[in-house]
Scaffold this active site. Structure first.
Site, mmCIF file in Angstrom:
data_model
loop_
_atom_site.group_PDB
_atom_site.id
_atom_site.type_symbol
_atom_site.label_atom_id
_atom_site.label_comp_id
_atom_site.label_asym_id
_atom_site.label_seq_id
_atom_site.Cartn_x
_atom_site.Cartn_y
_atom_site.Cartn_z
ATOM 1 C CG HIS A 269 61.266 8.339 44.793
ATOM 2 N ND1 HIS A 269 62.038 8.925 43.403
ATOM 3 C CD2 HIS A 269 61.212 6.992 44.775
ATOM 4 C CE1 HIS A 269 62.214 8.247 42.698
ATOM 5 N NE2 HIS A 269 62.568 6.842 43.455
ATOM 6 C CG HIS B 230 59.822 6.424 38.459
ATOM 7 N ND1 HIS B 230 60.857 7.194 37.866
ATOM 8 C CD2 HIS B 230 60.232 5.638 39.428
ATOM 9 C CE1 HIS B 230 62.206 7.066 39.189
ATOM 10 N NE2 HIS B 230 61.529 5.694 40.022
ATOM 11 C CB CYS C 54 65.072 6.000 40.528
ATOM 12 S SG CYS C 54 65.162 4.962 39.828
#
Lengths: 360, 432
Positions: free
Chosen positions: B317, B356, B177
């Site tokens: 994040h 996400h 990620c």
């Protein structure tokens, strides 16, 4: 940080695993016969058995959740643990970069697909039945970075690269930049070849090999330890003296890009090709051969011995250079099937005092 | 020699909000989200435990993109999204193909997502006869060269490079990620050290398939919570329950300020620094003390020559997972402890609005951070109704915030503790 403010970077330890063994083998060694593949006996490859991870470095249970390419990479990384510990550096000053191909199996999802074929109405149930809890992490190529970081106590900067043959150069350059620009004092650079699966052949069918001769995949891994000071015992220290990379989107521009990459790799030391004692490159690649046709170099390469190692090829050749070669300057050239070009210039250090030379 | 200044001169994004960054920015400022009911193709309604996601709505595709070559090939979704985002960024920058020849291309595109219909090719007529791998090999002639099985992980990077006739480095990033953020950070460093003068960097990803979402659900990463409906993504809220997947991509054009000004380009913002780190903790969880996150943010600030007190905004994040959000908050409080600067910081979590984007997540989040610096407006964190006691910062809950943003950080943390942080600043003529 600018180019003028850089520190020299050395290769002070290396480890490999491939069809020639777990020690670096001379490139002119006699190769073992390549083996037919289980899924296609007409194809040959230079495979290795998944190794046992070095004792005392990794959690003993880790091997249960590793696929083969991850196991190979961690095996090589683990063999650097002692040399890394000997540096006595804070964890935060140790970088980790990796050349990590996508993971193509063995995946339990394929078993699910197989089961769906038998019971088409049970699609969802089959996926759940065949997907173990940590499957996502096992199939995620960057997971091996987390495992290596945990085992080797690397908390410094990181970088993961997943191109094809050029990924090794990307990982090496990133690690060297972390050291030369002051973000770390040591770096572990790791790489693995991709698992040899049908998907690998399917993908490569869209990029036929530049080498028209017999094309044999190999399995292997390599790991390097980079530091900002030469290792004790200059005999085993190489300095990274230059590198460059490029891409030829148009095949007819390949030679020009390759030539430019070589010139830029040599430029930091103000060298020309005739100053280089040894060239490691695949002479079977017509474009590579053309680049050296006038230089008089005999091109050396391990591909005939270990097969095409993909993302691990360059680091494996560097490990061999570190362990066995003795030229003052060695130039390594990579030309990937996708159009990638990369060059690394390595300088053999002659004394522990050579610490102030900078890399590009 | 004064340090080379590097600026953003082009941006392109594909998210659940649509196919351009301008509409994404406006709708996010308005407090909208694009999370909606979702289920994998071919699965009976209501049977898959993950019920919500932020898919790209193809109906939002503008007319001028309908002839884009990305739709003419059977590329994976992630490759299509990335190619569109990259070409949008290039067009936005005003650079010509000739000017792009020496550019670097850096892309992150996540793990391969083999489509079920491609995998089914591996089945024998009688499935009991042969293992799927062997059967696939036997049927390789039937596999479409553009199928997901034939697409290597670096396909997106090469599609972009081939499209612009690139001769600079073409690099495919893989750090989970943190991928797109690493791509942008590496591009920044390559320009700064003089390897190239400009770069196209970002990423694209889609995990919205049966096999990948099954794997993420079984890992415990994806939320299967039902009670909040489309307000399920709740970063920093007491009732956060896991990530909500989105899909899409984002690319930026970075170049030296000198070059940008010479050709008359107007920078969106300046990239000031990049930092990365490793948790070296556990593959399945972030360091609960957020030590890796502290190291990455500290490294970005050091790289930029900034002090923590100069930071106005952190684009977190903020995954809406119980562990990440608590650890990231603690990391921010640790790094910005002096004079309790963390109390003056704004923190926002874009994933509450577009989910996400996994390997691509860092790219649109980086763009939104750049826009915050340019516009002095910060997109909100949605669905933060009941703040976790461990999460006690100013998260810009519910509504966009108008406040001066001179310096900001954009964080991305990958599975297994691969951490990145990018430092950005408002563009101004004089260097900081």
């Amino acid at each position: 940080m600018t180019r003028s403010n850089t520190t020299a970077v050395y290769i002070t330890a290396a480890s490999v695993l491939n069809a020639a063994g777990a020690e670096c083998a001379p490139r002119d060694s006699q190769p073992q016969a390549a083996q037919p593949l289980d899924f296609d006996p007409a194809r040959l490859a230079r495979c290795v058995a998944a190794p046992a991870l070095p004792a005392g470095v990794y959690d003993r249970k880790l091997s249960r959740s590793l696929e083969p390419q991850g196991a190979r990479l961690l095996y090589c990384a683990g063999r650097l643990a002692e040399a890394l510990r000997g540096l006595e550096l804070p964890d935060e000053r140790i970088a980790l970069t990796a050349a990590i191909p996508e993971v193509d199996g063995p995946s339990s999802c394929w078993d699910a697909v197989q089961a769906i074929g038998a019971q088409p109405a049970d699609l969802l149930a089959q996926f759940f039945a065949h997907t173990p809890p940590l499957h996502a992490l096992m199939m995620l190529n960057s997971s091996v970075m987390a495992h290596a970081a945990e085992a080797l106590h690397c908390k410094g900067p990181m970088g993961g690269f997943c191109s094809q043959g050029n990924a090794g150069l990307d990982a090496l350059m990133e690690a060297a930049a972390h050291l030369s620009e002051g973000r770390a004092d040591a770096a572990v650079v790791v790489s693995s070849s991709p698992n040899i699966t049908p998907a690998l052949y399917l993908r490569d069918a869209t990029h036929p090999p530049v080498n028209p001769g017999p094309w044999v995949f190999g399995e292997g891994a390599a790991a390097l330890l980079l530091t900002t000071t030469p290792g004790r015992g200059a005999q085993s220290t190489l300095r990274i003296a230059g590198f460059a990379r490029g891409y030829s989107a148009q095949p007819e521009r390949g030679l020009a890009v390759g030539r430019d990459v070589i010139e830029r790799a040599l430029s930091n030391e103000k060298l020309c090709l005739s100053d280089v004692g040894q060239v490691v490159a695949d002479a079977q690649d017509p474009q590579v051969a053309a680049l050296f046709s006038l230089s008089g170099h005999t091109l050396e390469h391990s591909k005939a011995l270990v097969g095409d190692l993909g993302a691990s090829a360059l680091l494996s050749e560097i490990a061999v250079t570190w362990a066995l070669d003795c030229s003052r300057y060695t130039l390594l050239l990579e030309h990937g099937r996708g159009g990638h070009w990369g060059a690394v210039l390595l300088a053999r250090t002659s004394s522990d005092t050579e610490t102030m030379e900078s890399y590009p | 020699m004064s340090p080379t200044r590097i600026v953003i001169t082009g941006m392109g994004a594909v998210t659940g909000f649509g196919f351009e960054w301008q509409s994404m920015w406006q709708r996010m400022l308005a407090g909208e989200h694009c999370i909606r009911p979702w289920q994998p193709e071919g699965v009976e309604a209501g049977t898959f435990p993950v019920r919500y996601a932020a898919p790209v709505d193809m109906g939002l595709m503008p007319a001028h993109l309908k002839g884009h070559p990305a739709w003419g090939l059977s590329l994976e979704k992630r490759t299509r999204f990335g190619w569109v985002a990259a070409t949008q960024a290039i067009a936005d920058s005003g650079l010509s193909t000739e000017q792009l020849r020496g550019a670097a291309v850096l892309s992150a595109s996540g793990a391969p997502a083999h489509r079920l219909q491609d995998m089914l090719l591996s089945l024998a007529d009688n499935p009991a006869q042969a293992p799927s791998w062997a059967q696939l090999m036997a049927r390789q002639a039937q596999v479409d060269p553009d199928s997901s099985l034939c697409q290597s992980n670096d396909r997106l990077a090469r599609v972009i490079a081939d499209g612009i006739g690139c001769e600079g480095p073409v690099i495919n990033i893989s750090s989970a990620c943190a991928g797109a953020s690493q791509a942008i950070g590496n591009a920044f460093q390559m320009i700064r050290r003089g390897e190239v003068e400009l770069a196209i960097a970002g990423g694209a990803d889609s995990v919205l398939s049966l096999d990948t979402m099954t794997a993420l659900y079984l890992l415990g990463a994806a939320s299967s919570e039902q009670r909040w409906g489309t307000e399920l993504c709740r970063p920093f809220d007491r009732h956060r329950s896991g990530l909500i997947a989105g899909e899409g991509g984002g690319f930026v054009v970075l170049e030296t300020l000198e070059r940008a000004l010479a050709r008359g380009a107007t920078p969106y913002a300046e990239v000031l620094g990049f930092g990365s780190s490793l948790d070296a903790y556990k593959i399945t969880a972030p360091d609960p003390q957020g030590r890796g996150a502290v190291l990455a943010m500290q490294a970005a600030l050091t790289d930029a020559g900034l002090k923590p007190q100069q930071v106005d905004l952190i684009n977190a994040h903020g995954t809406s997972t119980p562990l990440n959000d608590a650890a990231e908050t603690l990391a921010i409080k640790t790094l910005f402890a002096e004079r309790e600067h963390y109390r003056r910081l704004l923190v926002t979590a874009n994933k509450s609005q577009f989910g996400h984007l996994i390997a691509a997540a860092g790219a649109p989040e980086f763009m939104l951070t750049a826009l915050a610096c340019r516009e002095d407006r910060v997109t909100p964190t949605l669905n933060l109704h009941d703040a976790d006691e461990q999460c006690d910062l100013d998260y810009c809950a519910h509504q966009a915030v108008k406040r001066k943003v001179d310096v900001a950080l954009s964080n991305s943390f990958g599975f297994g503790g691969l951490n990145t942080s990018l430092a950005l600043g408002k563009y101004r003529e004089a260097p900081r």
